[in-house]
Design an enzyme around this catalytic site. Structure first.
Site, PDB file in Angstrom:
ATOM      1  N   LYS A  70       0.854  -1.192   0.000  1.00  0.00           N
ATOM      2  CA  LYS A  70       0.000   0.000   0.000  1.00  0.00           C
ATOM      3  C   LYS A  70       0.879   1.227   0.000  1.00  0.00           C
ATOM      4  O   LYS A  70       1.856   1.296   0.761  1.00  0.00           O
ATOM      5  CB  LYS A  70      -0.860  -0.037   1.282  1.00  0.00           C
ATOM      6  CG  LYS A  70      -1.858   1.088   1.429  1.00  0.00           C
ATOM      7  CD  LYS A  70      -3.243   0.658   0.980  1.00  0.00           C
ATOM      8  CE  LYS A  70      -4.230   1.800   0.873  1.00  0.00           C
ATOM      9  NZ  LYS A  70      -4.043   2.668  -0.305  1.00  0.00           N
ATOM     10  N   LYS A  94       5.291   2.063   8.561  1.00  0.00           N
ATOM     11  CA  LYS A  94       4.067   2.733   9.024  1.00  0.00           C
ATOM     12  C   LYS A  94       2.896   1.765   9.152  1.00  0.00           C
ATOM     13  O   LYS A  94       2.173   1.771  10.151  1.00  0.00           O
ATOM     14  CB  LYS A  94       3.715   3.829   8.006  1.00  0.00           C
ATOM     15  CG  LYS A  94       2.688   4.825   8.456  1.00  0.00           C
ATOM     16  CD  LYS A  94       2.380   5.829   7.339  1.00  0.00           C
ATOM     17  CE  LYS A  94       3.628   6.549   6.877  1.00  0.00           C
ATOM     18  NZ  LYS A  94       3.350   7.510   5.790  1.00  0.00           N
ATOM     19  N   LYS A 106       5.089   2.444  -2.931  1.00  0.00           N
ATOM     20  CA  LYS A 106       4.960   3.859  -3.315  1.00  0.00           C
ATOM     21  C   LYS A 106       5.130   3.969  -4.818  1.00  0.00           C
ATOM     22  O   LYS A 106       5.724   3.095  -5.447  1.00  0.00           O
ATOM     23  CB  LYS A 106       6.047   4.708  -2.629  1.00  0.00           C
ATOM     24  CG  LYS A 106       5.659   6.167  -2.499  1.00  0.00           C
ATOM     25  CD  LYS A 106       4.694   6.389  -1.356  1.00  0.00           C
ATOM     26  CE  LYS A 106       4.218   7.817  -1.258  1.00  0.00           C
ATOM     27  NZ  LYS A 106       3.461   8.051  -0.008  1.00  0.00           N
ATOM     28  N   THR A 190      -5.203  12.273   7.211  1.00  0.00           N
ATOM     29  CA  THR A 190      -3.794  12.435   7.592  1.00  0.00           C
ATOM     30  C   THR A 190      -3.663  13.553   8.628  1.00  0.00           C
ATOM     31  O   THR A 190      -3.005  13.399   9.660  1.00  0.00           O
ATOM     32  CB  THR A 190      -2.935  12.729   6.348  1.00  0.00           C
ATOM     33  OG1 THR A 190      -3.161  11.668   5.415  1.00  0.00           O
ATOM     34  CG2 THR A 190      -1.464  12.812   6.685  1.00  0.00           C
ATOM     35  N   ASN A 221      -3.195  19.175   1.553  1.00  0.00           N
ATOM     36  CA  ASN A 221      -4.196  18.330   2.219  1.00  0.00           C
ATOM     37  C   ASN A 221      -3.824  18.063   3.683  1.00  0.00           C
ATOM     38  O   ASN A 221      -4.606  18.335   4.600  1.00  0.00           O
ATOM     39  CB  ASN A 221      -4.326  17.018   1.429  1.00  0.00           C
ATOM     40  CG  ASN A 221      -5.188  16.010   2.156  1.00  0.00           C
ATOM     41  OD1 ASN A 221      -4.770  15.417   3.148  1.00  0.00           O
ATOM     42  ND2 ASN A 221      -6.417  15.844   1.708  1.00  0.00           N
ATOM     43  N   SER A 358      -7.452   4.957   4.549  1.00  0.00           N
ATOM     44  CA  SER A 358      -7.389   4.254   3.258  1.00  0.00           C
ATOM     45  C   SER A 358      -7.731   2.776   3.458  1.00  0.00           C
ATOM     46  O   SER A 358      -8.418   2.156   2.645  1.00  0.00           O
ATOM     47  CB  SER A 358      -5.996   4.360   2.639  1.00  0.00           C
ATOM     48  OG  SER A 358      -5.903   5.489   1.817  1.00  0.00           O
TER      49      SER A 358
HETATM   50  P1  NAD Z   1      -0.480  18.237  -1.187  1.00  0.00           P
HETATM   51  O1  NAD Z   1      -0.086  18.150  -2.605  1.00  0.00           O
HETATM   52  O2  NAD Z   1      -1.910  18.310  -0.840  1.00  0.00           O
HETATM   53  O3  NAD Z   1       0.224  19.513  -0.505  1.00  0.00           O
HETATM   54  C1  NAD Z   1       1.588  19.715  -0.551  1.00  0.00           C
HETATM   55  C2  NAD Z   1       1.846  21.114  -0.003  1.00  0.00           C
HETATM   56  O4  NAD Z   1       3.237  21.314   0.099  1.00  0.00           O
HETATM   57  C3  NAD Z   1       1.299  22.216  -0.896  1.00  0.00           C
HETATM   58  O5  NAD Z   1       0.787  23.271  -0.097  1.00  0.00           O
HETATM   59  C4  NAD Z   1       2.548  22.691  -1.629  1.00  0.00           C
HETATM   60  O6  NAD Z   1       2.445  24.044  -2.073  1.00  0.00           O
HETATM   61  C5  NAD Z   1       3.569  22.532  -0.530  1.00  0.00           C
HETATM   62  N1  NAD Z   1       4.934  22.461  -1.041  1.00  0.00           N
HETATM   63  C6  NAD Z   1       5.394  21.807  -2.132  1.00  0.00           C
HETATM   64  N2  NAD Z   1       6.709  22.025  -2.274  1.00  0.00           N
HETATM   65  C7  NAD Z   1       7.072  22.810  -1.230  1.00  0.00           C
HETATM   66  C8  NAD Z   1       8.289  23.387  -0.806  1.00  0.00           C
HETATM   67  N3  NAD Z   1       9.398  23.209  -1.513  1.00  0.00           N
HETATM   68  N4  NAD Z   1       8.285  24.131   0.330  1.00  0.00           N
HETATM   69  C9  NAD Z   1       7.146  24.316   1.035  1.00  0.00           C
HETATM   70  N5  NAD Z   1       5.975  23.821   0.680  1.00  0.00           N
HETATM   71  C10 NAD Z   1       5.934  23.083  -0.432  1.00  0.00           C
HETATM   72  O7  NAD Z   1       0.262  17.029  -0.464  1.00  0.00           O
HETATM   73  P2  NAD Z   1      -0.136  16.297   0.882  1.00  0.00           P
HETATM   74  O8  NAD Z   1      -0.944  15.135   0.531  1.00  0.00           O
HETATM   75  O9  NAD Z   1      -0.604  17.300   1.865  1.00  0.00           O
HETATM   76  O10 NAD Z   1       1.292  15.737   1.315  1.00  0.00           O
HETATM   77  C11 NAD Z   1       2.214  16.523   2.088  1.00  0.00           C
HETATM   78  C12 NAD Z   1       3.162  15.587   2.805  1.00  0.00           C
HETATM   79  O11 NAD Z   1       2.388  14.698   3.635  1.00  0.00           O
HETATM   80  C13 NAD Z   1       3.987  14.675   1.899  1.00  0.00           C
HETATM   81  O12 NAD Z   1       5.252  14.444   2.481  1.00  0.00           O
HETATM   82  C14 NAD Z   1       3.204  13.392   1.875  1.00  0.00           C
HETATM   83  O13 NAD Z   1       3.991  12.271   1.530  1.00  0.00           O
HETATM   84  C15 NAD Z   1       2.725  13.358   3.305  1.00  0.00           C
HETATM   85  N6  NAD Z   1       1.575  12.481   3.513  1.00  0.00           N
HETATM   86  C16 NAD Z   1       0.403  12.711   2.892  1.00  0.00           C
HETATM   87  C17 NAD Z   1      -0.659  11.832   3.112  1.00  0.00           C
HETATM   88  C18 NAD Z   1      -2.001  12.047   2.481  1.00  0.00           C
HETATM   89  O14 NAD Z   1      -2.915  11.279   2.787  1.00  0.00           O
HETATM   90  N7  NAD Z   1      -2.205  13.060   1.688  1.00  0.00           N
HETATM   91  C19 NAD Z   1      -0.497  10.743   3.961  1.00  0.00           C
HETATM   92  C20 NAD Z   1       0.720  10.549   4.601  1.00  0.00           C
HETATM   93  C21 NAD Z   1       1.755  11.432   4.366  1.00  0.00           C
END
Ligand code: NAD
Length: 432
Positions: A70, A94, A106, A190, A221, A358
């Site tokens: 996953k 995780k 991934k 998350t 998100n 999920s």
């Molecule tokens: P997303 O695409 O919704 O948001 C990413 C955010 O990061 C955006 O606001 C973007 O502008 C910002 N960003 C991108 N590059 C950047 C930079 N260089 N400096 C500062 N900000 C920057 O993504 P997300 O789903 O919120 O994921 C964010 C993190 O959380 C990632 O590391 C992801 O792997 C992790 N994560 C997400 C989930 C999920 O369910 N969405 C679950 C576990 C972990």
């Protein structure tokens, strides 16, 4: 992001270090020092002007000892084979900590998705699934959203998979739109999971929310929902950022109104919001690097990996760091932070709410019965608080960092499963 060229090597160094703390067999550790399969594909996509462009895509099945693999799919220019493997390793850890019946995976595509039209983005998403159709499946490997992928993209991907397989198969992917079998509560999961971990930690530390100043890097998100829930409890969110920059306000921001602005802008413009948060609200402008070094109580990196390195670790002033992003602190930087008595709530626990819900989505799809939002929130709380308690307890009683405690739990569970699969004799080279 600097220093992330070999993020996988860094993840392996950390695993080795964590493995030395945990009482697991060297063979189990060794089995996690390599990915089971990594696929690299070239994705031809017809662009709106009639030309064809090729994008590189990846999918890694890291380890499936606990169940089908996953992990999310990331669309980002810096996606690489190394990054995908690191993220898949962390998914393996995780899922084990959360007690889910999953291994880790991934995927990603090297692309700037904001430069594509919505139709080009849809063709790219479908091309990815065409290339991976025999490599994913409800009992094989189940993708989900990650950075710059979302419910709409998951919907296109599920649709493509079902077209190829000529049957309904909603459980092939999670994070879908509700109308296509998505789960209530997945969008906030998350952030909510991270919020619940912070709430548990705050209780143990005796925090008064109104006295806690929070800086959050990444207002996507995950970052938005954790910000929203913390603010509701009275925490002061004094800095937030996105890829274009950061904003700071001593009084704290009204998270909901900033998000509403951002969403309205993205509805006008398609799949992604082109407006930086700096353009949307009254603010003091700072850089993403400055945000990390702010004098706050709680720092939440929620964007990308490798943002806290040996270069800035000595300048981090926050006393507590909650990793909502995957891998925001490189392993050597963590050692510097721990020497400076910083408390770090690790990604493999703090952001596990996403994969937990999920999992609920997958269960609902397979049983054909949708749960209520209240039920989902209650089950998420039960699972993540249990995991938090176990990690905290191990950390306190075995006097190790929270990450070391979390990895210990995961490695022991994976070790138990390896033994239960009946391979112990194999690992002993036949010696009884
Ligand atoms: P997303 O695409 O919704 O948001 C990413 C955010 O990061 C955006 O606001 C973007 O502008 C910002 N960003 C991108 N590059 C950047 C930079 N260089 N400096 C500062 N900000 C920057 O993504 P997300 O789903 O919120 O994921 C964010 C993190 O959380 C990632 O590391 C992801 O792997 C992790 N994560 C997400 C989930 C999920 O369910 N969405 C679950 C576990 C972990």
């Amino acid at each position: 992001m600097s220093n992330t060229n070999d993020i996988y090597q860094d993840a392996l160094n950390r695993l080795r270090q964590m493995g030395q703390d945990a009482d697991v067999s060297p063979e189990v550790l060794d089995s996690l020092m390599r990915a089971e399969v990594v696929v690299t594909v070239s994705l031809p996509v017809r662009m709106d002007d009639g030309s064809t462009k090729y994008f590189t895509g990846y999918r890694c099945h890291y380890n499936d000892v606990l169940g089908p693999t996953k992990g999310g799919i990331r669309f980002h220019p810096q996606v690489s084979r190394s990054e995908v493997q690191a993220l898949a390793l962390w998914m393996t850890i995780k899922c084990a900590i959360a007690g889910l019946p999953y291994g880790g995976a991934k995927g990603g595509v090297e692309v700037n998705p904001k430069a594509l039209s919505p139709m080009e983005l849809e063709r790219l998403s479908r091309a990815y699934v065409r290339a991976m159709a025999d490599f994913i499946g409800p009992d094989i490997d189940i993708p989900a959203p990650d950075v710059y992928t979302n419910a709409r993209i998951m919907g296109w991907m599920m649709d493509e998979y079902e077209t190829i397989k000529r049957r309904r198969s909603p459980a092939v992917i999670t994070g879908k739109p509700i109308s296509l079998g998505g789960s209530l509560g997945r969008d906030e999961a998350t952030g909510r999971g991270a919020y619940l971990c912070i709430r548990e930690m705050a209780t143990r530390l005796g925090w008064v929310p109104a006295e806690i100043r929070v800086a959050i890097q990444g207002f996507g998100n995950a970052g938005y929902h954790v910000a929203r829930l913390l603010q509701k409890d009275g925490y002061r969110i004094v800095a937030i950022s996105d890829s274009k920059g950061a904003i700071y306000s001593e009084e704290g921001f009204d998270i909901e109104s900033i998000w509403t602005h951002k969403m309205q802008a993205s509805q006008v413009q398609g799949v992604y919001c082109e407006h930086a948060i700096c353009e949307l609200v009254e603010h003091k402008n700072i850089s993403n690097d400055e945000l990390l070094e702010l004098d706050v109580d709680l720092l939440i990196p929620a964007a990308l990996e490798g943002v806290i390195t040996t270069k800035n670790a000595a300048n981090i002033k926050a006393t507590h760091i909650v990793e909502v992003a995957n891998g925001p602190i490189l392993s050597e930087a963590e050692n510097i932070l721990l020497e400076r008595n910083k408390i770090i709530l690790p990604d493999v626990l703090a952001n596990s709410g996403g994969v937990i819900v999920s999992y609920f989505e997958w269960v609902q799809n397979r049983s054909g019965y949708a749960w209520s939002l209240d039920e989902i929130r209650a089950r998420l709380e039960e699972m993540i608080v249990k995991a938090f308690n176990e990690v905290w307890h191990t950390s306190m009683h075995e006097e190790r960092s929270l990450r070391s405690a979390a990895y210990t739990m995961a490695l022991r569970r994976i070790g138990d499963a390896v033994a239960a699969h009946g391979t112990r004799e194999y690992f002993k080279n036949g010696k009884k």
